[in-house]
Scaffold this motif. Structure first.
Motif, short mmCIF file in Angstrom:
data_model
loop_
_atom_site.label_atom_id
_atom_site.label_comp_id
_atom_site.label_asym_id
_atom_site.label_seq_id
_atom_site.Cartn_x
_atom_site.Cartn_y
_atom_site.Cartn_z
N TRP A 259 -34.56 15.88 -56.48
CA TRP A 259 -35.08 16.91 -55.59
C TRP A 259 -34.10 18.08 -55.49
CZ3 TRP A 259 -33.50 19.45 -51.23
CH2 TRP A 259 -34.47 20.29 -50.65
N PHE A 260 -32.83 17.80 -55.35
CA PHE A 260 -31.84 18.88 -55.27
C PHE A 260 -31.82 19.69 -56.57
CE2 PHE A 260 -30.16 15.71 -52.27
CZ PHE A 260 -30.04 16.51 -51.14
N VAL A 261 -31.92 18.99 -57.67
CA VAL A 261 -31.88 19.66 -58.98
C VAL A 261 -33.07 20.60 -59.13
CG1 VAL A 261 -32.00 19.31 -61.48
CG2 VAL A 261 -30.58 17.78 -60.06
N TYR A 262 -34.27 20.10 -58.81
CA TYR A 262 -35.46 20.92 -59.00
C TYR A 262 -35.58 22.02 -57.96
CZ TYR A 262 -36.91 18.25 -62.96
OH TYR A 262 -36.95 17.71 -64.21
N PHE B 29 -26.70 10.08 -63.77
CA PHE B 29 -27.05 8.66 -63.97
C PHE B 29 -25.82 7.78 -63.75
CE2 PHE B 29 -30.35 10.24 -67.29
CZ PHE B 29 -31.17 10.67 -66.26
N GLN B 30 -24.66 8.30 -64.15
CA GLN B 30 -23.42 7.56 -63.95
C GLN B 30 -23.16 7.35 -62.45
OE1 GLN B 30 -21.27 6.33 -66.52
NE2 GLN B 30 -20.49 5.23 -64.72
N ASP B 31 -23.28 8.43 -61.68
CA ASP B 31 -23.10 8.32 -60.23
C ASP B 31 -24.08 7.33 -59.62
OD1 ASP B 31 -21.00 10.09 -60.06
OD2 ASP B 31 -22.05 11.57 -58.79
N LEU B 32 -25.32 7.40 -60.06
CA LEU B 32 -26.33 6.47 -59.54
C LEU B 32 -26.04 5.04 -59.99
CD1 LEU B 32 -29.49 8.70 -60.04
CD2 LEU B 32 -28.75 7.76 -57.84
N GLY B 33 -25.54 4.92 -61.20
CA GLY B 33 -25.18 3.59 -61.71
C GLY B 33 -24.05 2.97 -60.91
N ASP B 34 -23.12 3.80 -60.45
CA ASP B 34 -22.03 3.29 -59.61
C ASP B 34 -22.58 2.76 -58.29
OD1 ASP B 34 -20.30 4.07 -61.58
OD2 ASP B 34 -19.62 5.90 -60.56
N ALA C 34 -22.52 19.21 -58.81
CA ALA C 34 -22.01 19.91 -59.99
C ALA C 34 -23.17 20.52 -60.79
CB ALA C 34 -21.21 18.94 -60.87
N TYR C 35 -24.24 19.79 -60.88
CA TYR C 35 -25.44 20.22 -61.62
C TYR C 35 -26.03 21.47 -60.95
CZ TYR C 35 -29.70 19.08 -64.42
OH TYR C 35 -30.75 19.06 -65.32
N THR C 36 -26.26 21.41 -59.64
CA THR C 36 -26.89 22.55 -58.96
C THR C 36 -25.95 23.75 -58.94
OG1 THR C 36 -26.23 21.66 -56.80
CG2 THR C 36 -28.45 21.14 -57.55
N ALA C 37 -24.64 23.49 -58.86
CA ALA C 37 -23.68 24.60 -58.89
C ALA C 37 -23.78 25.34 -60.22
CB ALA C 37 -22.26 24.09 -58.66
N ARG C 38 -23.93 24.58 -61.31
CA ARG C 38 -24.04 25.22 -62.61
C ARG C 38 -25.33 26.05 -62.70
NH1 ARG C 38 -21.40 27.80 -66.34
NH2 ARG C 38 -22.32 27.66 -68.41
N LEU C 39 -26.41 25.53 -62.16
CA LEU C 39 -27.67 26.28 -62.17
C LEU C 39 -27.53 27.60 -61.40
CD1 LEU C 39 -30.17 23.32 -61.57
CD2 LEU C 39 -29.91 24.65 -63.68
N ARG C 40 -26.90 27.52 -60.25
CA ARG C 40 -26.69 28.74 -59.45
C ARG C 40 -25.84 29.75 -60.20
NH1 ARG C 40 -26.55 25.36 -55.20
NH2 ARG C 40 -24.31 25.07 -55.30
N GLN D 206 -31.00 12.32 -47.20
CA GLN D 206 -30.19 11.90 -48.35
C GLN D 206 -29.28 13.05 -48.81
OE1 GLN D 206 -31.09 8.84 -50.05
NE2 GLN D 206 -29.29 9.04 -51.33
N PRO D 207 -27.95 12.82 -48.82
CA PRO D 207 -27.09 13.91 -49.32
C PRO D 207 -27.00 13.91 -50.84
CG PRO D 207 -25.74 12.09 -48.52
CD PRO D 207 -27.18 11.67 -48.37
N PRO D 208 -26.65 15.06 -51.44
CA PRO D 208 -26.49 15.08 -52.89
C PRO D 208 -25.23 14.34 -53.33
CG PRO D 208 -25.94 17.23 -51.95
CD PRO D 208 -26.45 16.38 -50.83
N LEU D 209 -25.30 13.64 -54.43
CA LEU D 209 -24.13 13.00 -55.03
C LEU D 209 -23.25 14.08 -55.67
CD1 LEU D 209 -25.99 10.00 -56.67
CD2 LEU D 209 -24.08 9.78 -55.06
N PRO D 210 -21.97 13.77 -55.91
CA PRO D 210 -21.09 14.76 -56.55
C PRO D 210 -21.66 15.30 -57.87
CG PRO D 210 -19.79 12.93 -55.71
CD PRO D 210 -21.23 12.56 -55.49
#
Ligand code: VER
Length: 226
Positions: free
Chosen positions: A55-58, A215-220, A112-118, A104-108
């Protein structure tokens, strides 16, 4: 392997993006979290968590898209028929309860992903095309496999609440849409020139890596010992 501009790449910009990211695609697909999710080894909570992060990404991808809709090259790709934010909100309301999903807060990795998009929207709009391609063409391709597995594993109605993210109601023929999208990529590529095409391809690889990091963050969060 590093893409080599002198390797005799043929077939245009769309083909370039696909071949340049083949390795990263495989890595994203084979990430432990995705493997476990699609192998049916994780509960619906993990699936809901992925939706919450997406959701944050989109939200960012589509806010940037709307901001860039008037851009002569980028604007050609911005298409409300693709927008996924509202579909995600419906899925999340179903998965998490009407409004509690917003807590739900965004994971790190998501940040990083949304910061790059911005950053791209502000500093290098053409680079945004890489992210648009990576997410939406993926959703229209492998996303359909994910939908089928999610319906079967967690019992969602076919194309209903829970998997609306993967259902493009306004795109009648995904295969035709993807063909048109690749043609648009090829036309834009011809206008960009070779150096800029390679820069976008590099950004595409970065887009895949941002997804793999998520996916790595979610996997953790959902480790699976077996
Ligand atoms: Fe991929 N994908 N994918 N994919 N994908 C296809 C095409 C495609 C698949 C399957 C397929 C991702 O993950 C998966 C992407 C992007 C991404 C098929 C075709 C599976 C099973 C998974 C499992 C997770 C991820 C994570 C991404 C990127 C975020 C793109 C961009 C494309 C289009 C390639 C092209 O140019 O045609 C069967």
């Amino acid at each position: 392997p590093t893409p080599d501009p002198t390797s005799g790449q043929t077939g245009g910009f769309a083909a370039l993006l696909r071949t340049a990211t083949a390795q990263e695609h495989q890595e994203a697909e084979q990430s432990g979290f995705m493997g476990n999710l699609l192998g049916g080894r994780l509960g619906v909570e993990a699936y809901a968590d992925l939706a919450a992060q997406l959701w944050f990404v989109y939200a960012e991808l589509e806010a940037a898209g709307e901001a860039l809709a008037g851009h002569p090259l980028v604007g050609r790709f911005v298409d409300p028929a693709l927008f996924r934010r509202e579909a995600l909100e419906r899925d999340l309301a179903h998965l998490r309860g009407t409004s509690s999903w917003r807590q739900q807060p965004p994971l790190p990795a998501t940040e990083a992903y949304t910061a790059r998009l911005r950053q791209l929207a502000d500093e290098w709009p053409v680079g945004y095309i890489a992210h648009h391609y990576t997410r939406y063409l993926g959703d229209l391709s492998g996303g359909q496999i994910i939908r089928g597995i999610a319906e079967k594993t967690w019992g969602f109605d076919r194309k209903g609440d829970g998997v609306r993210f993967y259902v493009f109601e306004e795109i009648g023929n995904p295969a035709a849409f993807k063909r048109g999208y690749r043609e648009a990529l090829d036309r834009v590529g011809a206008e960009l020139g070779e150096i800029e095409q390679w820069r976008v391809a590099e950004e595409c690889r970065r887009a895949f890596r941002l997804n793999t990091a998520l996916f790595q963050d979610l996997g953790d969060r959902y480790p699976l010992s077996a």
